[in-house]
Motif scaffolding. Structure first.
Motif, mmCIF file in Angstrom:
data_model
loop_
_atom_site.group_PDB
_atom_site.id
_atom_site.type_symbol
_atom_site.label_atom_id
_atom_site.label_comp_id
_atom_site.label_asym_id
_atom_site.label_seq_id
_atom_site.Cartn_x
_atom_site.Cartn_y
_atom_site.Cartn_z
ATOM 1 N N ASP A 1 35.048 49.021 49.349
ATOM 2 C CA ASP A 1 36.113 49.268 47.602
ATOM 3 C C ASP A 1 37.415 49.351 48.070
ATOM 4 O O ASP A 1 37.640 48.929 47.010
ATOM 5 C CB ASP A 1 35.524 50.872 47.159
ATOM 6 C CG ASP A 1 34.093 51.035 46.764
ATOM 7 O OD1 ASP A 1 33.263 50.191 46.619
ATOM 8 O OD2 ASP A 1 33.630 51.959 46.452
ATOM 9 N N ALA A 2 37.490 49.386 49.583
ATOM 10 C CA ALA A 2 39.545 49.086 49.336
ATOM 11 C C ALA A 2 39.409 47.545 49.136
ATOM 12 O O ALA A 2 38.806 46.373 49.622
ATOM 13 C CB ALA A 2 39.557 49.287 50.481
ATOM 14 N N THR A 3 40.375 47.497 48.713
ATOM 15 C CA THR A 3 40.856 45.758 47.992
ATOM 16 C C THR A 3 41.699 44.903 49.288
ATOM 17 O O THR A 3 41.366 45.243 50.456
ATOM 18 C CB THR A 3 41.250 45.304 46.740
ATOM 19 O OG1 THR A 3 42.983 45.933 47.578
ATOM 20 C CG2 THR A 3 41.139 46.110 45.877
ATOM 21 N N VAL A 4 41.685 43.661 49.488
ATOM 22 C CA VAL A 4 42.453 42.937 49.938
ATOM 23 C C VAL A 4 43.475 43.441 50.362
ATOM 24 O O VAL A 4 43.963 42.982 51.553
ATOM 25 C CB VAL A 4 41.736 40.994 49.900
ATOM 26 C CG1 VAL A 4 42.949 40.264 50.770
ATOM 27 C CG2 VAL A 4 40.254 40.831 49.870
ATOM 28 N N ARG A 5 44.316 42.773 49.227
ATOM 29 C CA ARG A 5 45.384 43.364 48.974
ATOM 30 C C ARG A 5 45.493 45.087 50.159
ATOM 31 O O ARG A 5 46.295 44.896 50.776
ATOM 32 C CB ARG A 5 46.421 43.708 47.248
ATOM 33 C CG ARG A 5 47.720 44.036 47.749
ATOM 34 C CD ARG A 5 47.684 44.702 45.999
ATOM 35 N NE ARG A 5 47.913 43.276 45.330
ATOM 36 C CZ ARG A 5 47.800 42.461 44.397
ATOM 37 N NH1 ARG A 5 46.022 43.270 44.312
ATOM 38 N NH2 ARG A 5 47.463 41.774 43.878
ATOM 39 N N GLN A 6 44.587 46.211 50.130
ATOM 40 C CA GLN A 6 44.876 47.614 49.989
ATOM 41 C C GLN A 6 44.935 47.020 51.357
ATOM 42 O O GLN A 6 45.697 47.801 52.636
ATOM 43 C CB GLN A 6 44.125 48.004 49.434
ATOM 44 C CG GLN A 6 44.494 48.758 48.371
ATOM 45 C CD GLN A 6 42.817 49.519 47.203
ATOM 46 O OE1 GLN A 6 42.444 49.376 48.016
ATOM 47 N NE2 GLN A 6 43.826 50.531 46.634
ATOM 48 N N LEU A 7 44.243 46.944 52.514
ATOM 49 C CA LEU A 7 43.586 46.372 53.775
ATOM 50 C C LEU A 7 44.826 45.784 54.123
ATOM 51 O O LEU A 7 45.783 45.961 55.944
ATOM 52 C CB LEU A 7 42.878 45.560 54.427
ATOM 53 C CG LEU A 7 41.151 45.862 53.396
ATOM 54 C CD1 LEU A 7 39.945 45.269 53.999
ATOM 55 C CD2 LEU A 7 41.225 46.947 54.471
ATOM 56 N N LEU A 8 45.596 44.502 53.204
ATOM 57 C CA LEU A 8 46.615 43.884 54.130
ATOM 58 C C LEU A 8 47.673 45.036 53.959
ATOM 59 O O LEU A 8 49.355 45.011 54.736
ATOM 60 C CB LEU A 8 46.974 43.254 53.353
ATOM 61 C CG LEU A 8 46.263 41.820 53.347
ATOM 62 C CD1 LEU A 8 46.806 40.374 52.137
ATOM 63 C CD2 LEU A 8 46.697 40.629 54.789
ATOM 64 N N THR A 9 47.782 46.289 53.370
ATOM 65 C CA THR A 9 49.410 46.676 53.171
ATOM 66 C C THR A 9 48.879 48.199 53.604
ATOM 67 O O THR A 9 49.501 49.367 54.120
ATOM 68 C CB THR A 9 49.646 47.398 51.702
ATOM 69 O OG1 THR A 9 48.577 47.681 50.815
ATOM 70 C CG2 THR A 9 50.340 45.567 51.308
#
Length: 470
Positions: free
Chosen positions: A98-106
């Motif tokens: 459920d984690a977004t691509v943005r959250q993985l990058l940050t």
């Protein structure tokens, strides 16, 4: 290189030499960029460490991560992926789907810091299937807080591979390294390279570090490069590349600017608190040192540390690579020297005149005690136990401090620092604590104590005094 006369080359070389001497790094290599070009490069090294040149590559550890972030953002620019996409939409078997691509990058996905199992940086990383089966923990809900995660970037590397249908490093070679002229950069060395060492904190001794294969963990920190190549990358990150058309073809400047937007505070100060000079953007660290804002990243794996700093206002860039696990600090002093400011003093020299007996001794705490000094590789840490039974682990160099307390029958990081939420396990032998496992990192009473199960093993030579043939 051109423009050497426009930069204080002698001063930069002096700062480099003083930093190397203070930190006792076998080889310390650096480069600087200005006006779209590499304008200075030099190497300082111990007399026994061969004859490395600016063309010798080093492992750059987590400086790999912003490169992987560029590959992800190219997918975003092309419409194949959206930053708001849950990663499970593209990788159904990924941890934290459920984690977004943005959250993985940050680093806000909530995933744990390291890969389950032995200390992967020395032992080796998992394959993707092994990673999926390993039970990577999600310590927080996505978006709840910053928590640095190497598995998170393994997931992003896998995303690149699945969408592109090619290995992540080949994608970087074709889409980033090649177009930017980073010819000395690769997942494995593509030219001359240096050996990585652990340098004993208390004696003139060194220890060879292994170079393990990272497999699916590679996007978290497996790349080799030179400071000059890193400067080329840094110049491009802040829009300072000489060939603007080539730079735009890799990623439009507007998206590069989006990478450098501070999105989350890096709160790794630990229990003592302190200022927050660092934030995180999309795959990059954003630092505010006084009036100077830089974008880049640091990196470390056993045997090597690196730092990349690009001034977002002036476009000046410095990159430094060292061949020591213990590290050298960072590139702040070189950037200050490049810009005509007063460089901060280098790290104070270690006490190398301690006796070897003390240096490789077993410590002074009694049986059953975990208080006192422990070593993560060659890096000394101190463990204190409070009256309330909580355990504090803190680097003696002042970073990575965390307080651990009993949570559901385990010791977990509950306050501050890199290991917040992570597990601390005491390893006993005959009822005596001989090692600590902290978020998979292996701590011993003596640096790389061969009497313990050091992940990646201990070289047959052990700690030795280096000479001309080392």
């Amino acid at each position: 290189m051109t423009g050497v006369d426009e930069v204080p080359g002698a001063e930069l070389s002096g700062v480099l030499a003083r930093t190397r001497d203070a930190a006792r790094v076998p080889a310390l290599s650096a480069a600087a960029g200005r006006g779209g070009e590499v304008v200075w490069a030099d190497v300082a090294h111990a007399s026994w460490a061969g004859s490395p040149t600016p063309e010798h590559a080093f492992r750059i550890g987590s400086v790999t991560k912003p490169m992987v972030a560029v590959a992800v953002l190219r997918l975003v620019a092309e419409g194949d992926v959206a930053l708001a996409d849950p990663i499970g939409r593209h990788l159904p078997d990924a941890p934290a789907p459920d984690a977004t691509v943005r959250q993985l990058l940050t680093h806000t996905s909530g995933l744990q810091s390291e890969f389950p199992g032995p200390w992967w940086e020395r032992h080796g990383g998992p394959t993707w299937d092994e990673l999926v089966r390993s039970g990577v923990e999600q310590l927080w809900d996505p978006g709840e807080r910053y928590h640095y995660s190497n598995p998170g970037f393994a997931v992003l590397g896998r995303l690149v591979e699945v969408v592109r249908g090619s290995s992540w490093d080949k994608v970087l070679r074709d889409e980033l390294w090649g177009p930017l002229g980073m010819t000395a950069t690769g997942r494995v060395p593509v030219g001359p390279h240096v050996t990585g060492y652990a340098v004993h904190p208390h004696a003139d001794l060194v220890h060879h570090e292994p170079v393990a294969e990272y497999h699916a963990a590679g996007p978290a920190g497996e790349v080799w490069s030179t400071p000059s190549d890193l400067v080329r990358f840094g110049l491009w990150l802040v829009g300072g590349e000489a060939d603007r058309d080539a730079g735009e073809a890799v990623l439009p400047l507007a998206l590069r600017h989006q990478m450098a937007v501070p999105r989350v505070v890096v709160d790794d100060a630990g229990p003592a608190g302190g200022p927050w000079p660092t934030s995180h953007g999309l795959g990059v660290r954003v630092r505010q040192d006084g009036t100077v804002r830089t974008v880049g990243h640091g990196g470390s794996v056993p045997g090597f540390t690196a730092d990349l700093r690009a001034d977002t206002a002036t476009g000046d860039v410095v990159a430094v690579c060292g061949s020591s696990t213990l590290g050298f600090g960072d590139g702040t002093g070189l950037l200050a020297a490049l810009q005509g400011a007063e460089a901060p003093s280098p790290l104070p020299p270690g006490d190398v005149h301690d006796t070897v007996e003390r240096a490789i001794g077993r410590g002074t705490t009694g049986p059953g005690e975990i208080t006192g000094t422990w070593y993560w590789g060659p890096v000394p840490h101190t463990v204190r136990v409070g009256a309330d039974g909580r355990v504090e682990l803190r680097s003696q160099h002042g970073s990575r401090g965390t307080v651990f307390d009993a949570v559901a029958g385990e010791l977990r990081g509950v306050e501050g620092g890199y290991w917040l939420g992570e597990r601390l396990t005491v390893r006993d032998a005959g009822g005596v604590p001989v090692a600590l496992d902290v978020g998979t990192f292996h701590f011993t009473r003596a640096p790389y104590d061969p009497a313990t199960a050091v992940p990646g093993g201990v070289a047959a030579t052990g700690w030795y005094r280096p000479g001309p043939t080392a």
